[in-house]
Design an enzyme around this catalytic site. Structure first.
Site, PDB file in Angstrom:
ATOM      1  N   ARG A 138       0.586  -0.981  -0.096  1.00  0.00           N
ATOM      2  CA  ARG A 138       0.164   0.124   0.597  1.00  0.00           C
ATOM      3  C   ARG A 138       0.728   1.011   0.157  1.00  0.00           C
ATOM      4  NH1 ARG A 138      -4.339  -3.090  -1.787  1.00  0.00           N
ATOM      5  NH2 ARG A 138      -4.383  -4.798  -0.532  1.00  0.00           N
ATOM      6  N   LYS A 262       0.871  -8.739  14.147  1.00  0.00           N
ATOM      7  CA  LYS A 262      -0.308  -8.834  14.239  1.00  0.00           C
ATOM      8  C   LYS A 262      -0.759 -10.456  13.751  1.00  0.00           C
ATOM      9  CE  LYS A 262      -2.349  -8.880   8.809  1.00  0.00           C
ATOM     10  NZ  LYS A 262      -2.473  -8.124   7.629  1.00  0.00           N
ATOM     11  N   GLU A 266      -5.854 -12.486   8.304  1.00  0.00           N
ATOM     12  CA  GLU A 266      -5.393 -12.381   6.976  1.00  0.00           C
ATOM     13  C   GLU A 266      -4.625 -13.686   6.799  1.00  0.00           C
ATOM     14  OE1 GLU A 266      -4.534  -8.012   5.853  1.00  0.00           O
ATOM     15  OE2 GLU A 266      -6.754  -8.069   5.475  1.00  0.00           O
ATOM     16  N   ARG A 299      -2.224  -6.024  17.530  1.00  0.00           N
ATOM     17  CA  ARG A 299      -3.067  -5.554  16.657  1.00  0.00           C
ATOM     18  C   ARG A 299      -4.574  -6.226  17.208  1.00  0.00           C
ATOM     19  NH1 ARG A 299      -2.280  -5.539  10.996  1.00  0.00           N
ATOM     20  NH2 ARG A 299      -3.068  -2.962  10.537  1.00  0.00           N
ATOM     21  N   ARG A 310     -18.657  -9.231   9.958  1.00  0.00           N
ATOM     22  CA  ARG A 310     -17.239  -7.854  10.697  1.00  0.00           C
ATOM     23  C   ARG A 310     -16.661  -7.603  11.042  1.00  0.00           C
ATOM     24  NH1 ARG A 310     -12.660  -6.677   5.666  1.00  0.00           N
ATOM     25  NH2 ARG A 310     -10.968  -5.333   6.716  1.00  0.00           N
ATOM     26  N   ASP A 339     -12.024  -1.129   8.866  1.00  0.00           N
ATOM     27  CA  ASP A 339     -10.702  -1.059   7.703  1.00  0.00           C
ATOM     28  C   ASP A 339     -10.195   0.304   8.227  1.00  0.00           C
ATOM     29  OD1 ASP A 339      -8.229  -1.614   7.530  1.00  0.00           O
ATOM     30  OD2 ASP A 339      -8.847  -3.102   5.652  1.00  0.00           O
ATOM     31  N   GLU A 361      -5.685   3.255  15.350  1.00  0.00           N
ATOM     32  CA  GLU A 361      -3.608   3.200  14.340  1.00  0.00           C
ATOM     33  C   GLU A 361      -4.750   3.952  13.376  1.00  0.00           C
ATOM     34  OE1 GLU A 361      -3.318  -0.847  13.629  1.00  0.00           O
ATOM     35  OE2 GLU A 361      -2.822  -0.330  11.228  1.00  0.00           O
ATOM     36  N   GLU A 367      -4.679   4.160   0.994  1.00  0.00           N
ATOM     37  CA  GLU A 367      -4.072   3.016   0.814  1.00  0.00           C
ATOM     38  C   GLU A 367      -6.412   3.228   0.375  1.00  0.00           C
ATOM     39  OE1 GLU A 367      -4.406   0.075   3.175  1.00  0.00           O
ATOM     40  OE2 GLU A 367      -5.365  -1.926   2.102  1.00  0.00           O
ATOM     41  N   HIS A 510     -16.353   0.108   1.786  1.00  0.00           N
ATOM     42  CA  HIS A 510     -15.531  -0.929   0.989  1.00  0.00           C
ATOM     43  C   HIS A 510     -16.494  -1.740  -0.387  1.00  0.00           C
ATOM     44  CE1 HIS A 510     -12.343  -3.592   1.320  1.00  0.00           C
ATOM     45  NE2 HIS A 510     -12.491  -3.813   3.033  1.00  0.00           N
ATOM     46  N   TRP A 534     -14.737 -10.145   1.720  1.00  0.00           N
ATOM     47  CA  TRP A 534     -14.144  -9.826   0.628  1.00  0.00           C
ATOM     48  C   TRP A 534     -14.403  -8.753  -0.204  1.00  0.00           C
ATOM     49  CZ3 TRP A 534      -8.791 -12.917   0.534  1.00  0.00           C
ATOM     50  CH2 TRP A 534      -8.251 -12.325   2.384  1.00  0.00           C
TER      51      TRP A 534
HETATM   52  C1  GCV Z   1      -0.871  -5.320   5.555  1.00  0.00           C
HETATM   53  C2  GCV Z   1      -5.920  -4.410   4.583  1.00  0.00           C
HETATM   54  C3  GCV Z   1      -4.847  -4.463   3.638  1.00  0.00           C
HETATM   55  C4  GCV Z   1      -4.064  -4.839   4.258  1.00  0.00           C
HETATM   56  C5  GCV Z   1      -3.231  -4.651   5.288  1.00  0.00           C
HETATM   57  C6  GCV Z   1      -3.951  -5.663   6.255  1.00  0.00           C
HETATM   58  C7  GCV Z   1      -3.281  -5.121   7.457  1.00  0.00           C
HETATM   59  O1  GCV Z   1      -5.834  -5.371   5.376  1.00  0.00           O
HETATM   60  O2  GCV Z   1      -5.419  -4.968   2.529  1.00  0.00           O
HETATM   61  O3  GCV Z   1      -3.167  -4.655   3.184  1.00  0.00           O
HETATM   62  O4  GCV Z   1      -1.788  -6.229   5.958  1.00  0.00           O
HETATM   63  O5  GCV Z   1      -4.945  -4.190   6.457  1.00  0.00           O
HETATM   64  O6  GCV Z   1      -3.415  -3.479   8.135  1.00  0.00           O
HETATM   65  O7  GCV Z   1      -2.548  -5.629   8.538  1.00  0.00           O
END
Ligand code: GCV
Length: 690
Positions: A138, A262, A266, A299, A310, A339, A361, A367, A510, A534
């Site tokens: 990003r 993290k 994901e 996180r 979500r 997000d 955060e 992004e 989103h 997603w």
């Molecule tokens: C680094 C979103 C972004 C991801 C990022 C994630 C996060 O999903 O698209 O690129 O991953 O957030 O904050 O961990």
């Protein structure tokens, strides 16, 4: 005659503007007189402070400034006391921050008053999403300033050091005091011997500026690289491995700040893979860091494909663990529950836990807000979050107060921003993205500062032209203020709302073309086999009757994660702010809005307004041309052109797509779409080029 003089003046101003590439950021101003600085102590940080004063002094010629370091209970952390001839602090770093404040006041034409200035948060940190292979996830400003690819990747050059020093200086000037050097999806390379040596070299350059270095680590490192069969946090060998790794790091970097993790997010491993909780996982790393005074930022960005909503998951996973984390753990929470979308209500995790430190955060890199192409000033978005009332302890329990220790004491307080910095000449890809870096630092220092004040400072520092020998107080002429400062500030302050309008107004979220970019619109995007959460239809839920995500008590009940009376306010259509309408409610297309229009019409007008706002920005920027050097002017002008085209694409794509459900005409006083839906769908991965 008057016109001739005016044209002459404008030509004169433009010719006197030197081309600038933006590399000097907001630190372009040079001294206009001599100052004598006295200080009874020496240190690398104090040497920087003295040099800065001498190089940037714009007060009275031959003035004297005394730097005093002594204990004072009124001063918190690295805060300071400022008065016309003196800066006092408990620490050397406090002196440096006082110097930057004094210079900022001189260079923006603010009086130097007697003040005490304390930071809101102890840790004010940038999270770099930089990979050791030098790519930035990003990232829109080219490659990493810390990492290099290839066979010389670990060689530390003088050019590296010079760049790191400039970076450290910029951060310190706005009060940032930490940097996580690698992405949260952490590669094991970063804790290998060679890479730790590079981290050590970076730390050495950043140290005089008070910037501590931190690393992101992967929970599974013990089994990935430690030769262990497991990364179970309760396994004795795993605990031993983390302890040894932490000792190794501190032997190289004694003031290392700590880790960012993290986990179970994901695809990253975490304690759940071993049947353990986030707290059990975090505490092992926290215990390893504790003897060295390191902190662990863990996180809360977690969501699983199976959850019905979500937006609820982070709260559901973390709330039951309140009180189970060690006191050097801070739970790092994104501003919104999903997000970093252009607009989300604040995450209900702010103001939820009472026995656990929580830190916000923010995402400085855009992004989801137009990458480094769109001009979007993010301070209003962060201000909106920080000032939101959580009602944790009744009215006035803002997100700011819930996270800075004002409401419940926290052992550590912190705030993080995902950095937008790379090796681009202007650091951030877009000149105005520098304002977001600046704004993050200023808000991290003072979480009640206004976006207006921050924009005002940044514009003055970034665009003022100081004829040599002249002080800033004489600088901001009425002409410059009215014709440059006021319109540019207006543009910046409106820019986030404009982006919300042309991307996802009224609580939409989103709805990007998802595959790679998070850039252009893609409300239709839902290929077979892709996780539902997603895909945009999961969020907008449009059908021929209605649209929006029902998070009321009849729906997913996400509203109940907020304290009263807020939960009920969001739940009730009468009191739910319209900016969050489709976030919390699923409504018929002909629902009547406060304006008296139908929901469908209101959506159309928002998209149109957003697009027209960008058109206005173009006009504003063209009008201020005489006050900006050609290089920076053309750069921004080009980007505004693309932004306008992209705003048009957003409007056309969203209106034409949703029209298939609403089956209603686009109000006739709105400009007709330019692009066809089929064309936009076909090109949805390629909006950058349109
Ligand atoms: C680094 C979103 C972004 C991801 C990022 C994630 C996060 O999903 O698209 O690129 O991953 O957030 O904050 O961990």
């Amino acid at each position: 005659m008057k016109t001739t003089v005016y044209i002459f003046l404008l030509v004169f101003i433009s010719l006197s503007l030197q081309a600038e590439g933006g590399h000097e950021l907001w630190l372009r101003n040079k001294s206009t007189g001599h100052v004598t600085v006295t200080c009874s102590r020496n240190s690398a940080t104090l040497a920087v402070a003295i040099k800065e004063l001498q190089q940037g002094w714009q007060g009275k010629d031959n003035a004297k400034v005394v730097l005093t370091i002594k204990d004072d209970k009124a001063i918190k952390y690295d805060g300071f006391k400022l008065s016309p001839g003196e800066i006092q602090a408990n620490t050397d770093l406090g002196i440096l921050y006082g110097v930057y404040e004094l210079l900022r006041r001189q260079q923006t034409g603010h009086p130097i008053e007697k003040i005490i200035c304390n930071p809101s948060y102890e840790v004010r940190i940038l999270n770099h999403w930089d990979d050791p292979d030098s790519s930035i996830v990003r990232g829109f400003a080219s490659r990493s300033i810390f990492w290099r690819k290839g066979k010389n990747s670990l060689v530390v050059t003088d050019a590296d050091k010079a760049l790191w020093q400039e970076y450290a200086r910029a951060n310190a000037s706005v009060g940032i005091n930490g940097a996580v050097l690698n992405i949260v999806n952490a590669s094991p390379l970063v804790v290998s011997e060679g890479y730790l040596e590079r981290v050590k070299a970076i730390a050495a350059v950043l140290r005089p500026y008070g910037i501590k270095v931190y690393l992101s680590v992967n929970f599974a490192f013990p089994s990935m690289i430690g030769g262990l069969k497991t990364s179970d946090p309760l396994d004795a060998d795993v605990i031993k491995w983390w302890n040894a790794k932490v000792r190794e790091i501190y032997s190289k970097i004694p003031d290392f700040g700590g880790f960012l993790v993290k986990a179970n997010s994901e695809g990253q491993q975490g304690p759940h893979d071993y049947g353990r909780s986030h707290a059990e996982g975090a505490n092992v790393l926290a215990d390893a860091l504790k003897p060295f005074e390191g902190i662990l930022m863990w996180r809360a960005f977690v969501y699983s494909p199976n959850d019905k909503d979500r937006a609820k998951q982070a709260y559901n996973e973390f709330m039951p663990l309140d009180g189970q984390f060690r006191d050097n753990v801070i739970i790092q929470v994104k501003n919104g529950p999903i997000d970093f979308q252009p607009r989300e209500p604040f995450s209900p995790l702010f103001g939820a836990m009472k026995k656990t430190s929580v830190m916000p955060e923010f995402e400085i890199v855009k992004e989801y807000l137009g990458a480094s192409i769109h001009l979007v000033f993010l301070a209003p978005m962060w201000e909106e979050c920080l000032k939101s009332d959580t009602y944790q302890e009744g009215a006035g329990s803002t997100v700011a107060r819930c996270t800075d220790g004002s409401i419940y004491p926290q052992e550590h307080t912190a705030i993080a921003g995902v950095a937008n910095v790379g090796v681009d000449r202007n650091w951030c890809g877009h000149l105005f993205d520098q304002a977001n870096w600046y704004a993050f630092g200023r808000l991290a220092w003072g979480n009640t500062l206004t976006s207006e004040q921050i924009a005002d400072e940044w514009i003055k520092l970034t665009f003022s032209q100081i004829p040599s020998g002249q002080a800033a107080s004489t600088l901001f002429s009425t002409d410059w203020t009215e014709k440059f400062l006021v319109p540019v500030k207006k543009m910046m302050l409106q820019s986030r709302e404009a982006a919300v309008n042309y991307m996802m107004p009224l609580g939409f979220h989103h709805i990007f073309a998802m595959p790679n970019t998070h850039y252009g619109p893609g409300p239709w995007w839902a290929p077979e086999g892709v996780r539902k959460d997603w895909t945009p239809p999961y969020y907008h839920q449009a059908d021929t009757n209605s649209v929006g995500f029902d998070r009321t008590r009849f729906g997913s009940d996400a509203v109940s994660q907020y304290h009263e009376p807020l939960g009920s306010q969001f739940n009730d259509l009468e009191t739910c702010p319209e900016k969050y309408l489709l976030w919390f409610h699923h409504l018929p297309w002909n629902y009547i809005m406060k304006s008296g229009r139908t929901l469908w019409d209101e959506i159309c007008y928002h998209y149109e307004t957003g697009m027209q706002q960008v058109r206005e920005f173009q006009k504003i920027w063209d009008m201020v041309e005489p006050y900006v050097d050609t290089e920076r002017f053309t750069q921004v002008q080009d980007k505004l052109r693309s932004q306008f085209r992209n705003a048009q694409i957003w409007k056309d794509a969203c209106l034409l797509y949703f029209q298939q459900f609403s089956l209603k005409p686009i109000p006739y006083d709105i400009d007709r779409p330019v692009y066809g839906l089929d064309y936009l769908i076909k090109n949805s991965d390629n909006y950058y080029g349109l």
